[in-house]
Scaffold this motif. Structure first.
Motif, PDB file in Angstrom:
ATOM      1  N   GLU A   1       3.335   2.406  25.408  1.00 16.09           N
ATOM      2  CA  GLU A   1       3.091   3.617  25.993  1.00 16.09           C
ATOM      3  C   GLU A   1       2.829   4.833  24.734  1.00 16.09           C
ATOM      4  N   MET A   2       3.384   4.712  23.749  1.00 18.95           N
ATOM      5  CA  MET A   2       3.449   5.641  22.677  1.00 18.95           C
ATOM      6  C   MET A   2       2.423   5.582  21.529  1.00 18.95           C
ATOM      7  N   VAL A   3       1.795   4.444  21.713  1.00 22.95           N
ATOM      8  CA  VAL A   3       0.628   4.141  20.910  1.00 22.95           C
ATOM      9  C   VAL A   3      -0.885   3.635  21.169  1.00 22.95           C
ATOM     10  N   LEU A   4      -1.678   3.496  20.469  1.00 26.03           N
ATOM     11  CA  LEU A   4      -3.047   2.998  20.773  1.00 26.03           C
ATOM     12  C   LEU A   4      -2.875   1.363  20.320  1.00 26.03           C
ATOM     13  N   GLU A   5      -2.593   0.648  21.302  1.00 27.95           N
ATOM     14  CA  GLU A   5      -2.203  -0.511  21.029  1.00 27.95           C
ATOM     15  C   GLU A   5      -3.369  -1.455  20.630  1.00 27.95           C
ATOM     16  N   GLY A   6      -3.293  -1.923  19.298  1.00 34.57           N
ATOM     17  CA  GLY A   6      -4.264  -2.720  18.504  1.00 34.57           C
ATOM     18  C   GLY A   6      -4.184  -4.030  19.112  1.00 34.57           C
ATOM     19  N   ILE A   7      -5.182  -4.790  18.896  1.00 39.08           N
ATOM     20  CA  ILE A   7      -5.882  -6.213  19.208  1.00 39.08           C
ATOM     21  C   ILE A   7      -4.720  -7.063  18.236  1.00 39.08           C
ATOM     22  N   MET A   8      -4.851  -6.727  17.080  1.00 32.11           N
ATOM     23  CA  MET A   8      -3.922  -7.505  16.131  1.00 32.11           C
ATOM     24  C   MET A   8      -2.527  -7.263  16.340  1.00 32.11           C
ATOM     25  N   ARG A   9      -2.039  -6.080  16.790  1.00 33.74           N
ATOM     26  CA  ARG A   9      -0.882  -6.163  17.144  1.00 33.74           C
ATOM     27  C   ARG A   9      -0.266  -6.934  18.364  1.00 33.74           C
ATOM     28  N   GLN A  10      -1.199  -7.031  19.304  1.00 32.21           N
ATOM     29  CA  GLN A  10      -0.967  -8.075  20.425  1.00 32.21           C
ATOM     30  C   GLN A  10      -0.567  -9.461  19.873  1.00 32.21           C
ATOM     31  N   TYR A  11      -1.647  -9.764  19.024  1.00 33.68           N
ATOM     32  CA  TYR A  11      -1.633 -11.342  18.433  1.00 33.68           C
ATOM     33  C   TYR A  11      -0.341 -11.256  17.547  1.00 33.68           C
ATOM     34  N   VAL A  12      -0.017 -10.444  16.818  1.00 30.83           N
ATOM     35  CA  VAL A  12       1.175 -10.363  16.161  1.00 30.83           C
ATOM     36  C   VAL A  12       2.508 -10.614  16.712  1.00 30.83           C
ATOM     37  N   LEU A  13       2.730  -9.961  17.930  1.00 27.82           N
ATOM     38  CA  LEU A  13       3.833  -9.985  18.752  1.00 27.82           C
ATOM     39  C   LEU A  13       3.817 -11.454  19.413  1.00 27.82           C
TER      40      LEU A  13
ATOM     41  N   ILE B   1       0.896  -1.183   0.026  1.00 21.59           N
ATOM     42  CA  ILE B   1       0.164  -0.053  -0.095  1.00 21.59           C
ATOM     43  C   ILE B   1       0.924   1.163  -0.070  1.00 21.59           C
ATOM     44  N   ARG B   2       0.393   2.335  -0.411  1.00 24.99           N
ATOM     45  CA  ARG B   2       0.776   3.609  -0.300  1.00 24.99           C
ATOM     46  C   ARG B   2       0.559   4.643   1.043  1.00 24.99           C
ATOM     47  N   THR B   3       1.521   4.844   1.584  1.00 28.36           N
ATOM     48  CA  THR B   3       1.423   5.695   2.978  1.00 28.36           C
ATOM     49  C   THR B   3       1.901   7.170   2.840  1.00 28.36           C
ATOM     50  N   ALA B   4       1.764   7.968   3.672  1.00 25.09           N
ATOM     51  CA  ALA B   4       2.420   9.329   3.687  1.00 25.09           C
ATOM     52  C   ALA B   4       2.451   9.680   5.343  1.00 25.09           C
ATOM     53  N   CYS B   5       3.545  10.240   5.524  1.00 22.83           N
ATOM     54  CA  CYS B   5       3.657  10.469   6.968  1.00 22.83           C
ATOM     55  C   CYS B   5       3.208  12.042   7.310  1.00 22.83           C
ATOM     56  N   ILE B   6       2.392  12.204   8.529  1.00 22.03           N
ATOM     57  CA  ILE B   6       1.824  13.537   9.006  1.00 22.03           C
ATOM     58  C   ILE B   6       2.318  13.546  10.435  1.00 22.03           C
ATOM     59  N   GLN B   7       2.446  14.928  10.711  1.00 20.33           N
ATOM     60  CA  GLN B   7       3.089  15.279  12.187  1.00 20.33           C
ATOM     61  C   GLN B   7       1.713  15.422  12.840  1.00 20.33           C
ATOM     62  N   ILE B   8       1.436  14.310  13.827  1.00 17.24           N
ATOM     63  CA  ILE B   8       0.200  14.677  14.653  1.00 17.24           C
ATOM     64  C   ILE B   8       0.411  13.489  15.603  1.00 17.24           C
ATOM     65  N   GLU B   9      -0.314  13.863  17.035  1.00 18.26           N
ATOM     66  CA  GLU B   9      -0.135  12.667  17.832  1.00 18.26           C
ATOM     67  C   GLU B   9      -1.295  12.754  18.575  1.00 18.26           C
ATOM     68  N   ARG B  10      -1.986  11.527  19.140  1.00 22.41           N
ATOM     69  CA  ARG B  10      -3.323  11.432  19.835  1.00 22.41           C
ATOM     70  C   ARG B  10      -2.896  11.921  21.290  1.00 22.41           C
ATOM     71  N   PRO B  11      -3.812  12.575  21.768  1.00 20.90           N
ATOM     72  CA  PRO B  11      -4.063  12.825  23.189  1.00 20.90           C
ATOM     73  C   PRO B  11      -4.407  11.594  23.853  1.00 20.90           C
ATOM     74  N   SER B  12      -3.905  11.092  24.927  1.00 17.32           N
ATOM     75  CA  SER B  12      -4.125   9.889  25.684  1.00 17.32           C
ATOM     76  C   SER B  12      -3.969   8.753  24.668  1.00 17.32           C
ATOM     77  N   PRO B  13      -2.865   8.372  24.089  1.00 19.37           N
ATOM     78  CA  PRO B  13      -2.846   7.331  22.937  1.00 19.37           C
ATOM     79  C   PRO B  13      -3.326   5.918  23.373  1.00 19.37           C
ATOM     80  N   ASN B  14      -3.292   5.666  24.783  1.00 22.68           N
ATOM     81  CA  ASN B  14      -4.033   4.292  25.287  1.00 22.68           C
ATOM     82  C   ASN B  14      -5.352   4.293  25.226  1.00 22.68           C
TER      83      ASN B  14
END
Length: 280
Positions: free
Chosen positions: A197-209, A126-139
């Motif tokens: 602590e830096m991300v909204l931890e996805g459920i799929m991420r947990q299973y990939v780990l 896929i094609r992606t691009a970067c944007i400078q933005i942060e989630r407040p309360s990422p968790n």
């Protein structure tokens, strides 16, 4: 007030009541409008063959989001299962996404619009691009209209599948709706991803780990700087509707992620696991 335009079915559940979408108030753009006040906690669960994928994990994350915001969850797991079962039945669906949004006082459960990438996306990336933005309360998974609008505008302007979030220090942390993984040059069999602590931890991420541990693939919980993208050999994202999806382009940098051996091992292991648990 809550407005949303991603409803994908005729029937919804609003505060325990089965409701036809045509009976609900809509704004000038056609979005459904509900008289909900306060922050909106949400979660999206994918159903395959009528089975909620990692349903209990999603619900634990939902509870965690409520706890972070100091709000009581009005819908327990048993009630959510019943609501989902009713919605799948009356809307005659078995493969869909079920979304819950709640302020703690009010809630809505409905089948949300979904896009499940076809084989070409996994074969070509896929094609992606970067944007400078942060989630407040990422968790905490909190619906933020300003964030949604900014991301969607950015994606449309750049004609991309996903936006990659960059923080003020120049680190790429996650996707707008996904978690992000990197393979660095010269480090086959190792993936990098931002610490939880830096991300909204996805459920799929947990299973990939977990699958990485089974496949003897090392994981380093370190974000990658935007300035270090030339040192990256491959990238992929994970998410509810996409599983493990390789990235072919970040801004103007091309990657051969779909043919990277580490990415392929993870993609195949994850898909085999999903196929096993959703049979029947």
């Amino acid at each position: 007030m809550l407005s949303f335009n991603d409803n994908n079915a005729h029937y919804l559940i609003v505060n325990s009541e089965l409701t036809g979408s045509d009976t609900l108030k809509k704004n000038e753009s056609g979005a459904i409008v509900l008289q909900f006040d306060g922050p909106v906690i949400y979660e999206v669960i994918r159903f395959i063959n009528g089975k909620g994928l990692f349903l209990e994990d999603h619900f634990r994350r939902l509870e965690n989001s409520f706890q972070i915001e100091g709000i009581e969850n009005p819908v327990d797991l048993a009630a959510f299962k019943e609501y989902a079962s009713v919605l799948l039945s009356v809307n005659e669906e078995r493969d869909c996404n079920v979304k819950i949004m709640s302020t703690g006082k009010d809630f809505v459960v409905y089948l949300s619009k979904k896009f499940y990438p076809g084989p070409a996306y996994y074969e070509k990336g896929i094609r992606t691009a970067c944007i400078q933005i942060e989630r407040p309360s990422p968790n905490a998974k909190i619906r933020r209209s300003d964030y949604i609008e900014r991301i969607e505008t950015f994606k449309q302007a750049n004609e991309i599948f996903e936006a990659l979030l960059m923080n003020a220090e120049g680190y790429l942390t996650e996707g707008s709706k996904s978690n992000l993984f990197f393979v660095r040059r010269g480090e086959p069999g190792t993936v990098y991803t931002a610490p939880r602590e830096m991300v909204l931890e996805g459920i799929m991420r947990q299973y990939v780990l977990a699958l990485c541990a089974q496949e003897n693939i090392s994981v380093k919980f370190e974000p990658i700087r935007y300035s270090a993208l030339e040192e990256v050999e491959a990238l992929f994202i994970t998410g509810t509707s996409i599983n493990v999806l390789p990235i072919a382009k970040v801004d103007e940098i091309q990657y051969n992620s779909p043919e990277n051996s580490t990415v392929l091992r993870i993609m195949h292991a994850f898909q085999n696991y999903i196929d096993t648990i959703t049979k029947g």
